[in-house]
Design an enzyme around this catalytic site. Structure first.
Site, PDB file in Angstrom:
ATOM      1  N   ASP A 112       0.790  -1.008  -0.138  1.00 36.81           N
ATOM      2  CA  ASP A 112      -0.152   0.071   0.091  1.00 36.81           C
ATOM      3  C   ASP A 112       0.915   1.249  -0.170  1.00 36.81           C
ATOM      4  O   ASP A 112       0.147   2.379  -0.166  1.00 36.81           O
ATOM      5  CB  ASP A 112      -0.968  -0.103   1.181  1.00 36.81           C
ATOM      6  CG  ASP A 112      -0.268  -0.194   2.537  1.00 36.81           C
ATOM      7  OD1 ASP A 112       0.839   0.105   2.822  1.00 36.81           O
ATOM      8  OD2 ASP A 112      -0.966  -0.703   3.540  1.00 36.81           O
ATOM      9  N   HIS A 127       7.166  -7.584  -1.144  1.00 36.77           N
ATOM     10  CA  HIS A 127       5.911  -8.001  -2.106  1.00 36.77           C
ATOM     11  C   HIS A 127       5.498  -6.944  -3.052  1.00 36.77           C
ATOM     12  O   HIS A 127       4.548  -7.176  -3.640  1.00 36.77           O
ATOM     13  CB  HIS A 127       4.379  -8.439  -1.326  1.00 36.77           C
ATOM     14  CG  HIS A 127       4.520  -9.568  -0.551  1.00 36.77           C
ATOM     15  ND1 HIS A 127       3.592  -9.960   0.320  1.00 36.77           N
ATOM     16  CD2 HIS A 127       5.579 -10.670  -0.617  1.00 36.77           C
ATOM     17  CE1 HIS A 127       3.948 -11.206   0.869  1.00 36.77           C
ATOM     18  NE2 HIS A 127       5.062 -11.493   0.507  1.00 36.77           N
ATOM     19  N   CYS A 155       3.115  -0.314 -22.161  1.00 37.69           N
ATOM     20  CA  CYS A 155       4.217   0.246 -21.807  1.00 37.69           C
ATOM     21  C   CYS A 155       4.584   1.266 -23.131  1.00 37.69           C
ATOM     22  O   CYS A 155       4.469   0.961 -24.039  1.00 37.69           O
ATOM     23  CB  CYS A 155       5.443  -0.886 -21.895  1.00 37.69           C
ATOM     24  SG  CYS A 155       7.059  -0.194 -21.955  1.00 37.69           S
ATOM     25  N   CYS A 158       7.635  -0.089 -25.190  1.00 38.95           N
ATOM     26  CA  CYS A 158       7.783  -1.293 -26.177  1.00 38.95           C
ATOM     27  C   CYS A 158       6.371  -1.861 -26.619  1.00 38.95           C
ATOM     28  O   CYS A 158       6.366  -2.529 -27.110  1.00 38.95           O
ATOM     29  CB  CYS A 158       8.680  -2.403 -25.500  1.00 38.95           C
ATOM     30  SG  CYS A 158       7.742  -3.236 -24.208  1.00 38.95           S
ATOM     31  N   THR A 196       0.783  -9.204  11.185  1.00 42.86           N
ATOM     32  CA  THR A 196       0.686 -10.277  10.045  1.00 42.86           C
ATOM     33  C   THR A 196       0.379 -11.977  10.683  1.00 42.86           C
ATOM     34  O   THR A 196       0.679 -11.978  11.899  1.00 42.86           O
ATOM     35  CB  THR A 196       2.270 -10.523   9.402  1.00 42.86           C
ATOM     36  OG1 THR A 196       2.096 -11.431   8.546  1.00 42.86           O
ATOM     37  CG2 THR A 196       3.380 -10.637  10.366  1.00 42.86           C
ATOM     38  N   ASN A 221       0.001  -7.924  17.766  1.00 41.51           N
ATOM     39  CA  ASN A 221      -1.136  -8.361  16.805  1.00 41.51           C
ATOM     40  C   ASN A 221      -2.254  -8.368  17.701  1.00 41.51           C
ATOM     41  O   ASN A 221      -2.304  -8.534  18.856  1.00 41.51           O
ATOM     42  CB  ASN A 221      -0.838 -10.045  16.582  1.00 41.51           C
ATOM     43  CG  ASN A 221      -1.553 -10.271  15.346  1.00 41.51           C
ATOM     44  OD1 ASN A 221      -2.737 -10.265  15.031  1.00 41.51           O
ATOM     45  ND2 ASN A 221      -1.076 -10.691  14.081  1.00 41.51           N
TER      46      ASN A 221
END
Ligand code: OAD
Length: 248
Positions: A112, A127, A155, A158, A196, A221
């Site tokens: 995010d 990630h 793109c 290309c 997590t 947590n």
């Protein structure tokens, strides 16, 4: 009973604070839970994204090859949602922590961008980042903050199809980013794991790696996780309330 519980919580927070602020090298691992109080949905809670959507149809290379338009619609929906979210006190506490200890690495599974938005500097986004695109043909990647576009985008260099620059299920992490993360875990005096569920590898094993190499591992947590028993200290509470108390 309630008083005892809050005393125990306060003691744990004070212990975490004392250990963290006197450490040379602090590594923090974050997951979706740290952004929950900013309004970003988590993946596996009661309103979690993967409760309502099928990850295999939206977050795999096969899904993108089959239906890039659908996958892009999903990521644009998340971009629009996150665009209106701001960092919360937990993100800001980590900015402050980075300034307070000699060496600091923040490893995040979140895409995010809220750690950067808060002002954290040494961040490893293992990630990837939802606000970046990558060409499936030439590999060029760049930041792109659009929330509306014709999908799939192409793109400029290309003409290849662009994809979100995130790691999908079944894909490997960037070796450079992963080895930087592992190196930091091996050097860490403290690993602070925040928000997590600890079920997605390789991040799920980071706590064990750090512990084996001598780090004191602290988990914050809302609830116990399958990994809690392996850590030195687990603090049950909201990241946005606990982290500011730890960092002070
Ligand atoms: P999950 O949604 O699996 O877990 C979120 C965790 O945050 C849970 O353990 C919650 O109890 C906790 N939590 C929720 N609100 C909290 C709060 N306010 N304070 C503290 N903790 C809170 O998210 P991740 O563990 O980040 O990957 O998921 C890991 C990966 O799986 C994600 O990066 C994503 C996902 O599928 C990919 O998309 C490849």
């Amino acid at each position: 009973m309630a008083l005892n519980n809050s005393r125990t919580l306060r003691d744990k927070i004070l212990k975490a604070r004392e250990l963290i602020l006197s450490s040379e090298y602090v590594v923090v691992l974050t997951g979706a839970g740290i952004s929950a109080e900013s309004g970003v949905p988590t993946f596996r809670g009661s309103d979690g994204i993967w409760r309502n959507y099928n990850a295999m149809e939206l977050a795999t290379p096969e899904a993108f090859n089959t239906n890039p338009k659908l996958v892009w619609e999903f990521y644009l929906w998340r971009r629009r949602l996150i665009a209106s979210c701001n960092p919360n006190p937990a993100h800001y506490a980590l900015v402050k922590l980075e300034q307070k200890v000699p060496f600091f690495t923040l490893i995040t599974q979140n895409v995010d961008g809220l750690h950067h938005k808060a002002g954290s500097k040494n961040v490893l986004e293992i990630h990837g980042n939802l606000w970046r695109v990558r060409c499936t043909r030439c590999g060029r990647n760049e930041y792109d903050t659009k929330t509306e576009m014709d999908v799939p985008p192409r793109c400029d260099s290309c003409g290849g199809i662009l994809r979100p620059d995130v790691v999908w299920f079944g894909e490997t992490l960037s070796t450079d980013v992963l080895s930087e993360a592992i190196n930091s875990l091996k050097k860490a005096d403290i690993l602070l794991i925040v928000g997590t569920s600890g079920v997605v590898e390789p991040a799920a094993s980071f706590g064990m790696i750090a512990r084996q190499d001598g780090a004191f591992v602290i988990e914050v947590n809302l609830e116990k996780t399958p990994r809690s028993g392996f850590y030195n200290l687990t603090i049950t509470g909201k990241a946005g309330e606990v982290l500011p108390q730890i960092v002070g």
